[in-house]
Design an enzyme around this catalytic site. Structure first.
Site, PDB file in Angstrom:
ATOM      1  N   THR A  24       4.356  -4.234  -1.746  1.00 23.46           N
ATOM      2  CA  THR A  24       5.300  -4.987  -2.040  1.00 23.46           C
ATOM      3  C   THR A  24       5.166  -6.474  -1.549  1.00 23.46           C
ATOM      4  O   THR A  24       5.023  -7.536  -2.248  1.00 23.46           O
ATOM      5  CB  THR A  24       6.785  -4.492  -2.232  1.00 23.46           C
ATOM      6  OG1 THR A  24       6.685  -3.245  -2.794  1.00 23.46           O
ATOM      7  CG2 THR A  24       7.756  -5.452  -2.806  1.00 23.46           C
TER       8      THR A  24
ATOM      9  N   SER B  15      -1.429  -0.384   0.540  1.00 24.11           N
ATOM     10  CA  SER B  15      -0.109   0.334   1.444  1.00 24.11           C
ATOM     11  C   SER B  15      -0.596   1.669   2.179  1.00 24.11           C
ATOM     12  O   SER B  15      -1.071   2.490   1.415  1.00 24.11           O
ATOM     13  CB  SER B  15       0.944   0.556   0.638  1.00 24.11           C
ATOM     14  OG  SER B  15       2.006   0.886   1.245  1.00 24.11           O
TER      15      SER B  15
ATOM     16  N   THR C 215       6.670  -9.820  14.668  1.00 21.48           N
ATOM     17  CA  THR C 215       6.118  -9.271  15.764  1.00 21.48           C
ATOM     18  C   THR C 215       5.226  -7.974  15.186  1.00 21.48           C
ATOM     19  O   THR C 215       6.142  -7.281  14.167  1.00 21.48           O
ATOM     20  CB  THR C 215       7.034  -8.567  16.609  1.00 21.48           C
ATOM     21  OG1 THR C 215       7.651  -9.650  17.316  1.00 21.48           O
ATOM     22  CG2 THR C 215       6.450  -7.536  17.737  1.00 21.48           C
TER      23      THR C 215
ATOM     24  N   ASN D 220      -0.483   3.310 -11.249  1.00 19.72           N
ATOM     25  CA  ASN D 220       0.392   4.365 -10.517  1.00 19.72           C
ATOM     26  C   ASN D 220       0.895   5.463 -11.505  1.00 19.72           C
ATOM     27  O   ASN D 220       0.876   6.613 -10.902  1.00 19.72           O
ATOM     28  CB  ASN D 220       1.367   3.795  -9.622  1.00 19.72           C
ATOM     29  CG  ASN D 220       2.174   2.496 -10.377  1.00 19.72           C
ATOM     30  OD1 ASN D 220       1.751   1.848 -10.799  1.00 19.72           O
ATOM     31  ND2 ASN D 220       3.429   2.847 -10.626  1.00 19.72           N
TER      32      ASN D 220
ATOM     33  N   HIS E 186       1.413   4.228   3.084  1.00 17.06           N
ATOM     34  CA  HIS E 186       2.035   5.291   2.680  1.00 17.06           C
ATOM     35  C   HIS E 186       1.669   5.978   1.525  1.00 17.06           C
ATOM     36  O   HIS E 186       1.761   7.060   1.037  1.00 17.06           O
ATOM     37  CB  HIS E 186       3.610   5.071   2.579  1.00 17.06           C
ATOM     38  CG  HIS E 186       4.116   4.446   1.595  1.00 17.06           C
ATOM     39  ND1 HIS E 186       4.629   5.103   0.486  1.00 17.06           N
ATOM     40  CD2 HIS E 186       4.418   3.097   1.075  1.00 17.06           C
ATOM     41  CE1 HIS E 186       5.018   4.458  -0.576  1.00 17.06           C
ATOM     42  NE2 HIS E 186       4.928   3.286  -0.017  1.00 17.06           N
TER      43      HIS E 186
ATOM     44  N   CYS F 295      16.253   4.424 -14.546  1.00 19.23           N
ATOM     45  CA  CYS F 295      17.797   4.733 -14.871  1.00 19.23           C
ATOM     46  C   CYS F 295      18.388   3.439 -14.832  1.00 19.23           C
ATOM     47  O   CYS F 295      18.523   2.728 -13.851  1.00 19.23           O
ATOM     48  CB  CYS F 295      18.350   5.667 -14.014  1.00 19.23           C
ATOM     49  SG  CYS F 295      17.465   7.384 -14.042  1.00 19.23           S
TER      50      CYS F 295
HETATM   51  C1  LIG Z   1       3.608   2.189  -4.356  1.00 22.25           C
HETATM   52  C2  LIG Z   1       3.056   0.682  -4.924  1.00 22.25           C
HETATM   53  C3  LIG Z   1       3.334  -0.500  -4.390  1.00 22.25           C
HETATM   54  C4  LIG Z   1       4.380  -0.631  -3.447  1.00 22.25           C
HETATM   55  O1  LIG Z   1       3.943  -0.204  -2.285  1.00 22.25           O
HETATM   56  P1  LIG Z   1       4.989  -0.422  -1.102  1.00 22.25           P
HETATM   57  O2  LIG Z   1       4.066  -0.417   0.129  1.00 22.25           O
HETATM   58  O3  LIG Z   1       5.720   0.668  -1.287  1.00 22.25           O
HETATM   59  O4  LIG Z   1       5.718  -1.602  -0.877  1.00 22.25           O
HETATM   60  C5  LIG Z   1       2.614  -1.167  -5.241  1.00 22.25           C
HETATM   61  N1  LIG Z   1       1.851  -1.225  -6.208  1.00 22.25           N
HETATM   62  C6  LIG Z   1       1.226   0.011  -6.499  1.00 22.25           C
HETATM   63  C7  LIG Z   1       0.482   0.262  -7.616  1.00 22.25           C
HETATM   64  C8  LIG Z   1       1.827   1.127  -6.025  1.00 22.25           C
HETATM   65  O5  LIG Z   1       1.567   2.473  -6.259  1.00 22.25           O
END
Ligand SMILES: *Cc1c(COP(=O)(O)O)cnc(C)c1O
Length: 384
Positions: free
Chosen positions: A77, A204, A242, A156, A206, A328
């Site tokens: 993000t 990202s 940081t 996504n 995660h 929602c």
């Molecule tokens: C999950 C996702 C994001 C957001 O990533 P974050 O690290 O959670 O802010 C942005 N773009 C796509 C395509 C995503 O799947």
């Protein structure tokens, strides 16, 4: 609830669990090695800076970039915000036109909307019914004052992979910046920022078995962006604050692991995904797969179950952790804007579910999921 009673996790596109190997790599930086990577006067700082440098190499390597082109952020993000707002603030005085796609992640769409309030003019390209845009659409939308094109690498919700190489090359020819949100693609398909002529790329941790709250923006050498966070001029002035050393170390290791295992995982997940998909499509009437069948991530499938109420279906699939793209609002449940952009009517968009598999999905999980879905859908359709 015991561990075995937890639903089968098929929502890897929302987030992935932390790989144990990633956690192991992070632990020293969460405990004894707690230094600030910007501390230049003692061992604690030096060792943290060295760990960050290693991670920077690992992130650069999975993209075909160089270390100096990697800016660590808090996630995709923030990377998307920095790419778009940073480019607009740096160059928007003379170029205020941005091209993007209606099916982008909200982190791109809402950033574009924000920039519109500051004078940007944004073209939102509509994909075809498979979710793909064609390079000619981008070409046709270019204007003399186009600043930047932002097209996500892989979606996504439906997993479709856009023609990134073709779009990159036409942007390069036109002298327009090319940004791609590659959050869903990194570690799942091979990426080469040189070959694809990508100027800016968001990722990202995660979404690839790293920790939450850390990511990166690739910024091609020579491109100037205006920082969105001012302060101690960390990350070559592009992102003050940081450094999150444990998170960055985890991101680096997550990239290295994903790169090493990419080919094998891609084959394995494609097979599992196809097994799931084929069993559902062949056994259930009135089902359809959303998004292009081959230009797609290996681990994602989005399926419409015609005639069913999506919310009821999701609630009834209590043995699975899956999702739909619905939002929602206070008054109602809005169907996925991505599926609507593909031309799905509201009821079919409502009746759609995304299944996203990942590193810890087993064939046993998929067999259980198939059995459960077939049983639940038949039960609802029979009115029981
Ligand atoms: C999950 C996702 C994001 C957001 O990533 P974050 O690290 O959670 O802010 C942005 N773009 C796509 C395509 C995503 O799947």
């Amino acid at each position: 609830m015991s561990a075995s009673a937890r639903p089968i996790y098929l929502d890897y596109n929302a987030t992935t669990p932390l790989d144990q190997r990633v956690l192991d790599s992070m632990m020293p930086w969460l405990t004894g090695n707690f230094g600030n990577a910007a501390s230049r006067t003692h061992l604690y700082g030096w060792e943290a800076a060295e760990a960050v440098a290693t991670a920077r190499q690992q992130v650069a390597r999975i993209l075909g970039a160089t270390e100096k082109e990697i800016v660590f952020t808090s996630g995709a993000t923030e990377s998307n915000n920095l790419a778009l707002k940073g480019a607009f603030e740096a160059l928007g005085a003379s170029r205020k036109h941005i091209i993007t796609v209606a099916t982008e992640h909200k982190a791109v769409l809402d950033t574009c909307q924000h920039l519109e309030a500051f004078g940007a003019e944004v073209t939102y390209l509509l994909p075809d019914s498979d979710g793909l845009i064609c390079p000619e659409q981008v070409q046709d939308a270019l204007r003399p004052d186009t600043l930047l094109v932002s097209v996500m690498y892989a979606n996504n919700e439906i997993g479709v992979i856009q023609p990134i190489i073709e779009i990159g090359s036409l942007c390069r020819k036109a002298g327009v910046l090319f940004h791609t949100d590659a959050t869903q693609a990194v570690g799942k398909v091979p990426i080469d920022v040189q070959h694809a002529a990508i100027d800016l790329l968001s990722l990202s941790a995660h979404k690839l078995y790293g920790p939450k709250g850390v990511g990166a923006l690739y910024v091609r050498k020579g491109i100037s962006l205006t920082a969105q966070l001012d302060g101690g001029r960390h990350e070559r002035g592009l992102r003050s604050g940081t450094l999150n050393v444990p998170g960055i170390v985890g991101l680096g290791v997550a990239c290295a692991l994903a790169q090493k295992e990419l080919a094998k995982e891609s084959t394995r997940l494609t097979e599992l995904r196809n097994t799931l998909e084929n069993n559902l499509i062949n056994s259930l009437l009135n089902t359809q797969i959303n998004g292009h069948r081959t230009q797609r991530l290996p681990q994602t499938t989005n399926i419409s179950f015609g005639g069913l109420d999506g919310e009821e279906l999701l609630m009834s699939l209590h043995r699975l952790a899956v999702s739909n793209g619905s939002a929602c609002t206070s008054a109602s449940v809005e169907p996925s804007f991505v599926l609507k952009a593909l031309g799905l009517p509201d009821d079919l968009a409502h009746a759609s579910i995304r299944f996203s598999l990942g590193r810890f999905t087993t064939s046993e999980d998929i067999d259980l999921a198939i059995g459960h879905i077939l049983e639940v859908v038949s039960r609802i359709r029979n009115g029981a």
